[in-house]
Every structure is written in C-alpha cells, then in structure tokens.
Design a protein around this motif. Sequence first.
Motif, PDB file in Angstrom:
ATOM      1  N   GLU A   1       0.937  -1.115  -0.074  1.00  0.00           N
ATOM      2  CA  GLU A   1       0.080  -0.060  -0.407  1.00  0.00           C
ATOM      3  C   GLU A   1       0.617   1.034  -0.065  1.00  0.00           C
ATOM      4  N   TYR A   2       1.808   1.341   1.134  1.00  0.00           N
ATOM      5  CA  TYR A   2       2.517   2.693   0.984  1.00  0.00           C
ATOM      6  C   TYR A   2       2.915   3.074   0.346  1.00  0.00           C
ATOM      7  N   PRO A   3       4.176   2.464  -0.757  1.00  0.00           N
ATOM      8  CA  PRO A   3       5.225   1.887  -2.227  1.00  0.00           C
ATOM      9  C   PRO A   3       4.320   2.441  -3.673  1.00  0.00           C
ATOM     10  N   ILE A   4       3.546   1.964  -2.823  1.00  0.00           N
ATOM     11  CA  ILE A   4       2.254   2.542  -4.129  1.00  0.00           C
ATOM     12  C   ILE A   4       1.629   3.460  -4.051  1.00  0.00           C
ATOM     13  N   SER A   5       1.037   4.542  -3.358  1.00  0.00           N
ATOM     14  CA  SER A   5       1.431   5.484  -2.912  1.00  0.00           C
ATOM     15  C   SER A   5       2.507   6.546  -3.187  1.00  0.00           C
ATOM     16  N   PHE A   6       3.172   5.978  -2.668  1.00  0.00           N
ATOM     17  CA  PHE A   6       4.657   7.034  -2.874  1.00  0.00           C
ATOM     18  C   PHE A   6       4.758   6.791  -4.230  1.00  0.00           C
ATOM     19  N   PHE A   7       4.656   5.621  -5.250  1.00  0.00           N
ATOM     20  CA  PHE A   7       5.228   5.761  -6.683  1.00  0.00           C
ATOM     21  C   PHE A   7       4.304   6.353  -7.256  1.00  0.00           C
ATOM     22  N   LEU A   8       3.103   6.593  -7.157  1.00  0.00           N
ATOM     23  CA  LEU A   8       1.982   7.471  -8.319  1.00  0.00           C
ATOM     24  C   LEU A   8       1.729   8.725  -7.241  1.00  0.00           C
ATOM     25  N   ASP A   9       2.896   8.731  -6.885  1.00  0.00           N
ATOM     26  CA  ASP A   9       2.196  10.667  -5.553  1.00  0.00           C
ATOM     27  C   ASP A   9       3.648  10.698  -6.799  1.00  0.00           C
ATOM     28  N   MET A  10       4.952  10.015  -6.455  1.00  0.00           N
ATOM     29  CA  MET A  10       5.456  10.689  -7.654  1.00  0.00           C
ATOM     30  C   MET A  10       5.257  10.770  -8.352  1.00  0.00           C
ATOM     31  N   ALA A  11       4.908  10.107  -9.678  1.00  0.00           N
ATOM     32  CA  ALA A  11       4.728   9.925 -10.933  1.00  0.00           C
ATOM     33  C   ALA A  11       3.976  11.005 -11.930  1.00  0.00           C
ATOM     34  N   TRP A  12       2.883  12.140 -10.593  1.00  0.00           N
ATOM     35  CA  TRP A  12       2.217  12.913 -10.880  1.00  0.00           C
ATOM     36  C   TRP A  12       3.433  14.464 -10.600  1.00  0.00           C
ATOM     37  N   ASN A  13       4.314  14.335  -9.325  1.00  0.00           N
ATOM     38  CA  ASN A  13       5.178  15.234  -9.550  1.00  0.00           C
ATOM     39  C   ASN A  13       6.450  15.003  -9.271  1.00  0.00           C
ATOM     40  N   PRO A  14       7.347  14.808  -9.759  1.00  0.00           N
ATOM     41  CA  PRO A  14       8.767  13.698  -9.648  1.00  0.00           C
ATOM     42  C   PRO A  14       9.562  14.835  -8.754  1.00  0.00           C
ATOM     43  N   ASN A  15       9.092  16.231  -9.430  1.00  0.00           N
ATOM     44  CA  ASN A  15       9.889  17.634  -8.721  1.00  0.00           C
ATOM     45  C   ASN A  15       8.861  17.526  -7.220  1.00  0.00           C
ATOM     46  N   GLN A  16       8.617  17.043  -6.807  1.00  0.00           N
ATOM     47  CA  GLN A  16       7.557  17.831  -5.344  1.00  0.00           C
ATOM     48  C   GLN A  16       9.093  16.982  -4.235  1.00  0.00           C
ATOM     49  N   PHE A  17      10.125  16.132  -4.696  1.00  0.00           N
ATOM     50  CA  PHE A  17      10.492  15.512  -3.828  1.00  0.00           C
ATOM     51  C   PHE A  17      12.168  15.777  -3.614  1.00  0.00           C
ATOM     52  N   ASN A  18      12.361  15.358  -2.554  1.00  0.00           N
ATOM     53  CA  ASN A  18      14.381  16.002  -2.552  1.00  0.00           C
ATOM     54  C   ASN A  18      14.389  14.353  -1.530  1.00  0.00           C
ATOM     55  N   ALA A  19      15.734  14.658  -1.042  1.00  0.00           N
ATOM     56  CA  ALA A  19      16.010  14.010  -0.239  1.00  0.00           C
ATOM     57  C   ALA A  19      15.822  13.751   0.982  1.00  0.00           C
ATOM     58  N   SER A  20      15.935  15.374   1.198  1.00  0.00           N
ATOM     59  CA  SER A  20      15.592  15.372   3.034  1.00  0.00           C
ATOM     60  C   SER A  20      13.647  15.523   3.348  1.00  0.00           C
ATOM     61  N   ASN A  21      12.764  15.632   2.173  1.00  0.00           N
ATOM     62  CA  ASN A  21      11.807  15.269   2.573  1.00  0.00           C
ATOM     63  C   ASN A  21      11.168  14.127   2.206  1.00  0.00           C
ATOM     64  N   LEU A  22      11.870  13.377   2.091  1.00  0.00           N
ATOM     65  CA  LEU A  22      11.328  12.046   1.809  1.00  0.00           C
ATOM     66  C   LEU A  22      10.415  11.219   3.585  1.00  0.00           C
ATOM     67  N   LEU A  23      11.194  11.759   4.175  1.00  0.00           N
ATOM     68  CA  LEU A  23      10.018  11.209   5.481  1.00  0.00           C
ATOM     69  C   LEU A  23       8.490  11.697   6.014  1.00  0.00           C
ATOM     70  N   GLN A  24       8.590  13.560   5.488  1.00  0.00           N
ATOM     71  CA  GLN A  24       7.351  13.975   5.296  1.00  0.00           C
ATOM     72  C   GLN A  24       6.476  13.158   4.690  1.00  0.00           C
ATOM     73  N   HIS A  25       7.286  13.094   3.776  1.00  0.00           N
ATOM     74  CA  HIS A  25       5.935  11.732   2.994  1.00  0.00           C
ATOM     75  C   HIS A  25       4.828  11.125   3.330  1.00  0.00           C
ATOM     76  N   THR A  26       5.915  10.516   4.307  1.00  0.00           N
ATOM     77  CA  THR A  26       5.715   8.986   5.120  1.00  0.00           C
ATOM     78  C   THR A  26       4.567  10.139   6.224  1.00  0.00           C
ATOM     79  N   GLU A  27       5.230  10.961   6.462  1.00  0.00           N
ATOM     80  CA  GLU A  27       4.508  11.560   8.042  1.00  0.00           C
ATOM     81  C   GLU A  27       3.059  12.127   7.128  1.00  0.00           C
ATOM     82  N   SER A  28       2.920  12.478   6.440  1.00  0.00           N
ATOM     83  CA  SER A  28       1.823  13.221   5.761  1.00  0.00           C
ATOM     84  C   SER A  28       0.795  11.939   5.194  1.00  0.00           C
ATOM     85  N   TRP A  29       1.383  10.503   4.677  1.00  0.00           N
ATOM     86  CA  TRP A  29       0.596   9.366   4.820  1.00  0.00           C
ATOM     87  C   TRP A  29      -0.085   8.992   5.590  1.00  0.00           C
ATOM     88  N   CYS A  30       0.860   8.970   7.111  1.00  0.00           N
ATOM     89  CA  CYS A  30      -0.081   8.521   7.805  1.00  0.00           C
ATOM     90  C   CYS A  30      -1.252   8.635   8.604  1.00  0.00           C
TER      91      CYS A  30
END
Length: 843
Positions: free
Chosen positions: A469-498
């Motif tokens: 479930e979680y990697p699917i969400s991340f993969f499709l979120d990233m496919a929507w806009n890859p530029n929204q992510f960087n090395a320092s904000n990945l955990l924020q995505h996990t926290e937002s998803w949780c």
Amino acid sequence: MIAIRSIFRALLLTILALQISFSLIAASVDIPAYIDFTEQPGYLPLVKGGNAIPIIGGGNEDDAVVRAIDQLRQDFEKVTGVEPIVTPDHVSAGSKTLLLIGTLGRNPLIDQLVKQKKLDVSAIRGQWEASLTQTIDNPLPGVEKALLIVGSDRRGTIYGIYELSKQMGVSPWYWWADVPIQRHSAVYARSIKTISQPKVKYRGIFLNDEAPALSGWAKEKFGGFNHEFYEHVFELILRLKGNYLWPAMWGSAFYDDDPENAIWADRMGIVMGTSHHEPLTRAHDEWRRYGKGPWDYQQNAENLRDFWRSGIRRMGARESVVTIGMRGDGDEPMSEESNIQLLEQIVNDQRKIIADETGKAAKETPQLWALYKEVQDYYDKGMRVPDDVTLLLCDDNWGNIRKLPDPAAKKRSGGYGIYYHFDYVGGPRNSKWINVSQVQRVWEQMNLAYQYGVDQIWIVNVGDLKPMEYPISFFLDMAWNPNQFNASNLLQHTESWCAQQFGEKYAKESARLINTYTKYNHRITPELLDENTYSLENYGEFERVVEDYRNLLIDAMRLYYILPQQYRYAFDELVLFPINACSNLYEMYYAVAKNRFFANKNNERANYWADQVKRCFERDSILTVHYNKDIANGKWSHMMDQIRIGYKIWQEPHKSTMPDVSYLPMTKPKHKIFIEADGYVSMEAENYHIASGSDKVAWTIIPDLGKTLSGVTTAPVTNTPNEQVYLEYKIDLRATGKAKLIVLTSPTLNFNANKGLRYAVSMDGGAEQEVNINGHYRGELGEWQAKRIIETATTHLIEKAGLHTIRIRPLEPGIVFQKIILDVGGLKPSYLGPPQSEYKRDD
C-alpha cells in the motif's frame, strides 16, 4: 533595540520554517490544503448546520465523471452524514452557494463562465489531465459564491473531485486498507485558485504473480478477476491519481474472463495495457485457450497474426497502450535462432494490424516496446522501432534501473517509460510476500529516470497489491510530480501519508515504524533470509538484527494499543503485521543458527533452540490466520497465503516447511564440574555431568518447575528405572572430612500404596545409601506440604581434596529432583538452597 531585532529575526525564521514545512506537506498532493472543519471569515460552507451545498454537474459528462461525482456525494455522507443534492446542469432556485463540477466543453455553465471571462481556463485548456480548483464570487445570477472543479479532460475533472474527497478525510485506501473516515459536522472551503497537472503521462500498477494470495482472495470474494473486483482496483488507481493498469495475467485474461472488465475500465476512465510480453492486448493465457500451433513466428506467423488481430479488434476505441514485440512462450526468452531482423519484422507486422483494425495510422495508437531482460540486448545490438513507440526501459527486477536515455540523443516522439518492481518471481529467489521497498531507493532511482527524460510511462509491478500500500502511494505521488521530492523530505511524505491513515497525533511514530521496517527488509528479502544470512560470531551480528526487529515490534505493539479502536485494522494491515511477521521470521532463523551452533558442539542447548524454531514456525501460521481471518472480520481471507518459508530454489515451494533442526538425546554428558566455594557446592539438578538412561527410561527436564531453575525426572513415569538410569555430578573440593549431601525434590506424595519414593546415592563409586523421600507420609494435610519441597540428606566422608563424583539413582518413577547441595562447612537451612556454584567446562 538589537534584542528586539534578534527576536523578530528568530520569529521570522520560525515562520518561514513552518511555511516551508507546510508547503512540503501540501506539495505531496500537488494542491494546497483548502478544506477546513471550522469556520473562518471568507470560507465557503460546503456542509453546515445539517445542510450540504448543492452539486451541479454530470449532465453531458463522460460516464467516468458522472460516477466520480456520485462517489463525491457518498463521500460527503461518510464524512458529515449529509448527502448533497446533485443536479446535472442547472441551478435550483434559491441556491446562494454551489459546487460546480465539469469538464471543458461538456458543462454548459462552466463554458458560459469562460465565455463571460469570469473564469480563466487558459492554463488547462488542451492539456493532459489538468484540473483547476477555484472559488468564485457571484459566478451566476443569484449565486453569491461557488467552488469550481474544472478538468481539461475527463480524468482532469476526476482528479479534482477525488482531491476534494481526500482533503475532507476520505483516504484513497478507505476500502483497500480499512482506513476509517473521521466524522465532522461541518466542512468549509478556503478561497483557492490552483492548477494541477501530472508530469508523467501514464502512471500505473501491474497486478502480477498474483497466486495464491490475490487470486484466492478474489475468487472467494468476487468469483474471480471480474469487473466487480476491478471496479475497486480502478477506483483506487484514480483516487491515487493514476490512470493506467496492467491486469492480472497468470492463468487469467482480462478481456476474456469477463467481457465487462474492459467496459468498466473505459467507463471509469482507466487506460488499459497488457504486460511486457503480451502483444496487442492479448493475455498470455488466451494463447493457451485459443492459440493454434506453437508460439513461434518463424513457424506459425499466420495464426499469431490472426490471434493479435482479434485483440486489436476487441480493443476498439477504448483508451489503451498497446504492447508490441514478442518474447518466448510463458515470459521466456525467444529461441537462440531469433534475430533482430525477425523481431523487426514482427513489429512491422503488428503495426500493420493496428493500422488496419483501427482505421488510422499506427502512430495514432499509443504503443510501447518493453526492453525487458534479453530484449534490451536486442536494442543494444541495434534493433529499433518507430519513433512514436514508447521505449519502456526496465529495472533488474530488484529496483535497480538498467538503462536510461542518452541526454544528447535526439528526442523521440514516443518518449521513454520505466517498468519497475516491488514484487518479482525469479532468481535468486522470488520476492512476493511482503513490502521490501524503501521509498528512499524508489525515489533515488525514479528521480534518476525522470531527470534523464523518462516521463511517458511509469508502471510498477505490485504483485498482490495489498501488502504494497505505502510504496504504491509513493510511486504514484512521485509519478504525478517527481520534482516535489528531494532527499531531505521523503520522511515528510511518509508522515503525511500516515496522518491520512491514522490521524495527525500518531503520524510521526507510524511513519518511523514504516520507514524502519522497510529499511530492515531492504537488507535482505524474507525469502532469501536464512540461518546463514548473518553471523553469530562476528560481533553478534545476527543477535543485533534480531534485536532490531524485536524492539521495533515492541514499539509497534505499544502504538497499536494506544491507537483509537477504529484505526486498529488499518494499522495492523499497514504497519503492525509486516513488522510482527518479519520479526518472527528473524527470530526463527536466528534460532536455527543457534540450534546448529550448539548441535555442532554436542551441547544440549541445541534442543532449546530447536523448540524455539518450532514455536516461531507455528507462530508464522498463526499470524497468517490472524491476517486472513481476524483482521476486518475476514475481509482479506487468503491475502497472506503467499509461502515465504521453505525455499530451496528460486521458485516458491508448494507449502511452508520448517527448517531442519537437530535434537540431542538427554543422556548426553553435560561435562560440567562444580567448584566448592564458601564451604558448599550447589547444583541445579538439570546441570548434571552425565544423565544415563536405558532403553525403557529416559531423563526429561521440566523447565521452571520448583523453587529455582527446573525439575528433572524420568519418563515414562510408569516405567521403573533400572541400574543404568542415574545422574552424575562432578565436583571440585578443597575441604575434607564429613560432608552432608542434601537433595531437594518436589513434594511428590507416596502414591504407590504408601511405600514411598526412593533413590540411592553414592560418592566416587562407593557404597550406595538408600533414601525414602516420603515413606513417612500417612495422609496428613496442611503441614510440611506447604514448604513446596522435600529435603533429604545423607552423610559422606571426603578423604581427599580434588575431583569427586556424586551419583544419584532413582529406584522408583515419579521423583522430581530440583537441587543437589554438598555442605562441607555448615549451611544455614534454606529451602531455596544457596545459589548455584560456579562451574568449569571439562570438554
């Protein structure tokens, strides 16, 4: 003044930091948060005081948009208990506010606003899947304020609709992961104007390797992979802002199993494809069902062309991306005789079929050629396909991208895609059971792909879907806009998803648990893990990784019991079960390693670890039953049927098999020598030097029985021991003279017609002394039994210092020995006895 400036500067920096943090979290959905549940000046009430804003939309819309609007109506009811009135294309009298939803060119009210220049849609007109979300004052006569969701095409509108649902608190995983929907009495929209559009054109998942888990579940719940099953898959993809699906294909055929499947895909707005080795929309299993002759173009070209032609004819005008090319039968390489010239001929013939059957140039039908495994070798050796075909590059099945476009190369009109894996069937062993994908690695590899210009197709193999479930969400979120992510904000995505699944209060700790368990699983997949993976002796490596998982499980269990009850199913599925099950697997293989370590040393501790292996193996089955039958009252039956224990080759075994363990006989010498200290030697009964048995009687340890460590007795308890049955203890003495040998036994009564239970004891092979531990008992109650011990003693002469042997021989069954103490200095009475003496090894 300086102090005030410093305080102001610090405050400003804090505000900026909060804004940055908020913008990163908001960017994870590509649209700023615009829904609130408390009223503020200027907010537009969507639900207030038991009344819901009317929804205008659906009259001339595509079926997919009409369905999404109806889903939104239901979502309002789930959140607030109030259902909005939906009207297709007109404003009811007296409506001062409204929610207006539509696609450009399909909704007359929106087109009217554009014509009157009250609505600027220049940023989305003609764009792929773009949506505009905007609040407008006085949009129509009598209407004071409206929230507009406008799409450039049908999916642009759908994504705007589902974004509103998500911001109201309806997780895309509400059905697939049992995420509860929090109730609110009121919902408000802030003033907003935002544009949203994907960076990658086709974004989807591949249901693969789906037996036994997904297939067993779908068969039980829906009767198979039919349109009722796929309706849930399609909705999930759209709520996650995906648009593309490769359907289940092992033993299944999307178009053939249920003709309604393709109709529902188009009705809901999903672009269909087939996997990398299924040309022209024909499922692999359809050739088994209907194919004539061999799957070999050199020998059977005409039958293959007829087979493919019917696939394109069946596809019709529905949105599809057509796979071209050819691999061997069953997703295998083609024969060695196959060559580039033949494959190029196959592609040319396939494109002619596409053109003939669609009645338009082949380039007008989206196509892909997957450079999977050996097919990449054909490309590297010079094979080419027409420029309009998307080159689908691939990873190595383990998340490592094999090839990327040359940035200096001429641009291709068909562009490039990536086929990625969260699940894989193949060497060195399958990876199918549980999530092993770190989003950090997914981001690093997919960011590499995007920066090199791969933006036409992102498709990921998700196996059974459910554990990913979680990697699917991340993969499709990233496919929507890859530029929204960087090395320092990945955990924020996990926290937002949780936060979306479990609430803000529990988001950080849930995210830490997910982040950590995927880190642990990324070390080695569960199917590859065994007793040899980590070292017992290299700085305690194996023990440390087991302890890592054990501590993580403790934290997960703690949070599980803190969470409100309604979140527990979702938390178990998404967080607790993966940690619990993997921790148990680590415990099991650690126990296997310990069992073999001690067995190789002829140490009876091997038996303890063998028992631990058995317990962990059984617990794995219990956890499987818990997931399949207990979580959500059996909703996910079969979803954890995937075998993960018992691999011998790359392919999964037919059933789980417990790892081999070694049991050592209890008659084996322990080789322990106890050393006198402070005038005594004290020994637990189980720490014998030798336990000798016979063909009819053996010694058995009863762990935790009695005052201290355990009890030792003979078995079976109906057989009388003979002269071969005895315990021996080695002691190293400094003192000489008279010594008192105290034997502590369990308070067993003289159940043998009051004859009493006897043992014989001797020192250094001398004459035996016979002791009856309970011959005096005549049935009196409430006296000595409460001491929970029977103490007996004999006197022995120690003539010289050094090594001595104590032998204790039971004369009746049923005696349970607990402790043996040799007093050479005058002990004070204690029914615990002194602490066990130090001993040294003698092996």
